[in-house]
Design a protein around this motif. Structure first.
Motif, mmCIF file in Angstrom:
data_model
loop_
_atom_site.group_PDB
_atom_site.id
_atom_site.type_symbol
_atom_site.label_atom_id
_atom_site.label_comp_id
_atom_site.label_asym_id
_atom_site.label_seq_id
_atom_site.Cartn_x
_atom_site.Cartn_y
_atom_site.Cartn_z
ATOM 1 N N GLU A 61 41.850 2.446 38.275
ATOM 2 C CA GLU A 61 41.370 3.452 37.344
ATOM 3 C C GLU A 61 39.942 3.825 37.704
ATOM 4 N N LYS A 64 37.816 8.999 35.349
ATOM 5 C CA LYS A 64 38.607 10.189 35.038
ATOM 6 C C LYS A 64 40.106 9.956 35.002
ATOM 7 N N ASP B 35 28.477 11.699 40.554
ATOM 8 C CA ASP B 35 29.303 10.642 39.995
ATOM 9 C C ASP B 35 29.295 10.830 38.477
ATOM 10 N N ILE B 36 30.460 10.771 37.871
ATOM 11 C CA ILE B 36 30.579 11.062 36.435
ATOM 12 C C ILE B 36 29.664 10.149 35.613
ATOM 13 N N THR B 37 29.620 8.869 35.982
ATOM 14 C CA THR B 37 28.812 7.919 35.207
ATOM 15 C C THR B 37 27.330 8.283 35.274
ATOM 16 N N LEU B 226 32.259 19.063 34.597
ATOM 17 C CA LEU B 226 33.139 18.982 33.432
ATOM 18 C C LEU B 226 33.667 17.565 33.200
ATOM 19 N N GLY B 227 33.632 16.736 34.247
ATOM 20 C CA GLY B 227 34.066 15.339 34.085
ATOM 21 C C GLY B 227 33.261 14.642 33.015
ATOM 22 N N ASP B 230 33.480 15.919 29.371
ATOM 23 C CA ASP B 230 34.578 15.346 28.586
ATOM 24 C C ASP B 230 34.256 13.936 28.094
ATOM 25 N N ILE B 295 42.557 1.145 30.431
ATOM 26 C CA ILE B 295 42.140 2.416 29.825
ATOM 27 C C ILE B 295 43.325 3.158 29.227
ATOM 28 N N ARG B 297 45.137 6.290 28.260
ATOM 29 C CA ARG B 297 45.035 7.687 28.705
ATOM 30 C C ARG B 297 45.931 8.572 27.851
ATOM 31 N N TYR B 300 49.864 8.078 26.471
ATOM 32 C CA TYR B 300 50.349 6.701 26.343
ATOM 33 C C TYR B 300 50.774 6.445 24.893
ATOM 34 N N TYR B 317 39.128 6.746 27.336
ATOM 35 C CA TYR B 317 38.253 6.367 28.447
ATOM 36 C C TYR B 317 37.814 4.926 28.278
ATOM 37 N N ILE B 320 31.494 5.036 28.764
ATOM 38 C CA ILE B 320 30.354 4.753 29.640
ATOM 39 C C ILE B 320 29.171 4.227 28.831
#
Lengths: 125, 367
Positions: A61, A64, B35-37, B226-227, B230, B295, B297, B300, B317, B320
């Protein structure tokens, strides 16, 4: 450019296999870890689970998305890399040093269906 | 499909930065730059900027603009003064959600500026025009004329003032806006956002927006995709149309009843919402926290201990900011109370969790 190691076998779903006698050591390729980005969780099977070639046995995972791990060979899981439970980022650091599971193969001839390094390079550019 | 994708005026800027691009709501949009984080934390701890030019803008004018907007919108615009912004929804008569949107009460008389989701522009405009029959209003889809930047984070005010020279920012409180008119066109400076932090959304011409983007980049503001948009909105408990609101999911189901003013004489969907409030509601949106790093998602199943399925995850998620695995889920209403134990099936395993408040992260708006 992703790293591909000579002497390993590769699946089209980007897992690698290193054969150690009757054991298949399984991980994901450098290409796969780059595509995923930062890996935040590795969903590992349990020891003694049976895995089947072509079917999922766990998942990686990122923030995203989840990406299934597909078993390149069939057999019984004899060991899982528990270090990945606490440090999933090890897969990003070195996808080849950080294997995911070891499988006691039930049908080693399944290895023949996998790609060699040269063939894998072509699909992971 | 691919050939119909639109691009924003900042498309080339995204490519120059090496952004990972992906189709979203009919536009080719940046998902992440680094990087999203890292981008997420830039917004939480300092300041980040987003290209949100894909959003739609519709201007409503005419002598019956007030009456019309109050008819199609769930919130109550009668309490608004010029320069205010209100959040709410447009509903179908059955209570399903057409879209969630911001309504700006313009400084000009009889005019409202509506900001809608990119994925819904065509549908919304058609809906608005259909509902406009019999009202003295003009529904003008101005989406192609406007580009939009969001500058978000605790340092947003300082950045907008010092880097962009928009000194008006200092006087705006949350959910207010002002117009900055200059020879190249109007800039709408709005203290709003979709991150849970203080921040601004800046509507301007495409050329002006590209110039602003370059100024912000040169000043070291982190470009955010956009990552992380969200992950940020999710932590702040904010819904995304398509996940937590849809033609099948009413605002009452989504726990957004506070934006639907039932004391208004009427609005489209009011009766259906009232019936839901009176007990017709089957499912409610909740937050669920699980005790594992796995996680949950979208899609689920949510289950009881005996495996009975009682709901479905809409967004999830590993947070973070909070370092916890959390999600929004629609669950049968009898299991929606805080602390109710629920289980989430993630691939082959089931993880225990419990219902928690949907606002996972303490928002930091400037009141």
């Amino acid at each position: 450019m992703s790293k591909v190691i000579e002497g390993l076998r590769y699946s089209e779903s980007h897992e690698w296999v290193k054969v150690e006698g009757g054991l298949a050591v399984v991980g994901v390729s450098d290409f796969a870890q780059k595509e995923m980005g930062n890996i935040t969780y590795v969903d590992l099977p349990d020891v003694d689970d049976e895995v089947t070639a072509g079917e999922d046995f766990g998942a990686l995972e990122s923030v995203k998305a989840a990406s299934d791990l597909i078993a390149p060979v069939s057999g019984r899981v004899v060991e899982v890399n528990e270090a990945l439970e606490d440090e999933p980022e090890l897969v990003n650091q070195d996808a080849y040093a950080n294997w995911i599971i070891k499988v006691e193969m039930s049908d080693p001839s399944e290895l023949d269906a996998l790609l060699d390094a040269e063939a894998y390079k072509k699909i992971s550019d | 499909m691919e050939e119909n994708l639109q691009i924003t005026p900042l498309y080339d800027c995204h490519l120059e930065l090496g952004a990972k691009m992906s189709p979203f709501a009919g536009f080719m949009m940046p998902i992440q730059y680094s990087d999203i984080t890292a981008e997420h934390l830039a917004v939480r701890n300092a300041v980040g900027m987003f290209d949100v030019s894909h959003m739609g803008e519709v201007l409503i004018t005419g002598s019956e603009a007030d009456k019309y907007v109050n008819h199609i919108f769930t919130n109550d615009i009668r309490v608004m003064t010029p320069g205010q912004v209100l959040y709410g929804m447009m509903l179908y008569p059955d209570g399903g959600t057409v879209d969630d949107l911001l309504v700006y009460k313009c400084f000009e008389p009889d005019a409202f500026f509506l900001v809608i989701n990119a994925s819904n522009i065509d549908k919304d405009v058609a809906w608005m025009k259909e509902q406009a029959q019999g009202f003295d209003v003009v529904v003008d889809n101005q989406s192609p004329k406007w580009a939009q930047l969001a500058v978000q984070g605790p340092d947003a005010e300082k950045t907008v003032i010092e880097v962009l020279g928009l000194k008006e920012a200092a006087e705006l409180s949350f959910y207010t806006f002002t117009n900055v008119d200059n020879p190249v066109g109007r800039i709408i400076l709005s203290r709003t956002g979709y991150t849970g932090e203080d921040g601004f959304e800046i509507y301007a011409t495409p050329a002006q927006t590209v110039e602003f983007w370059k100024m912000l980049l040169a000043a070291g503001v982190v470009p955010c995709g956009l990552g992380c948009r969200d992950t940020l909105r999710f932590e702040a408990g904010l819904p995304l149309y398509g996940d937590e609101l849809s033609p099948e999911i009413s605002p009452v189901m989504a726990g957004l009843g506070m934006f639907c003013k039932m004391d208004k004489d009427e609005f489209i969907g009011k009766e259906a919402l009232q019936a839901q409030k009176d007990g017709a509601l089957k499912r409610k949106l909740v937050g669920i926290e699980i005790e594992d790093r796995a996680i949950p998602r979208a899609g689920y199943p949510v289950e009881l201990e005996d495996g009975t399925e009682v709901g479905i995850v809409t967004t999830g998620y590993h947070s973070i900011s909070l370092d916890k695995s959390i999600c929004f889920a629609l669950v049968d209403k009898e299991f929606a109370a805080l602390d109710t134990p629920l289980w989430i099936r993630i691939r082959k395993r089931v993880f225990p969790g419990k219902v928690v408040k949907k606002r996972f992260y303490q928002t930091k708006y400037k009141k």
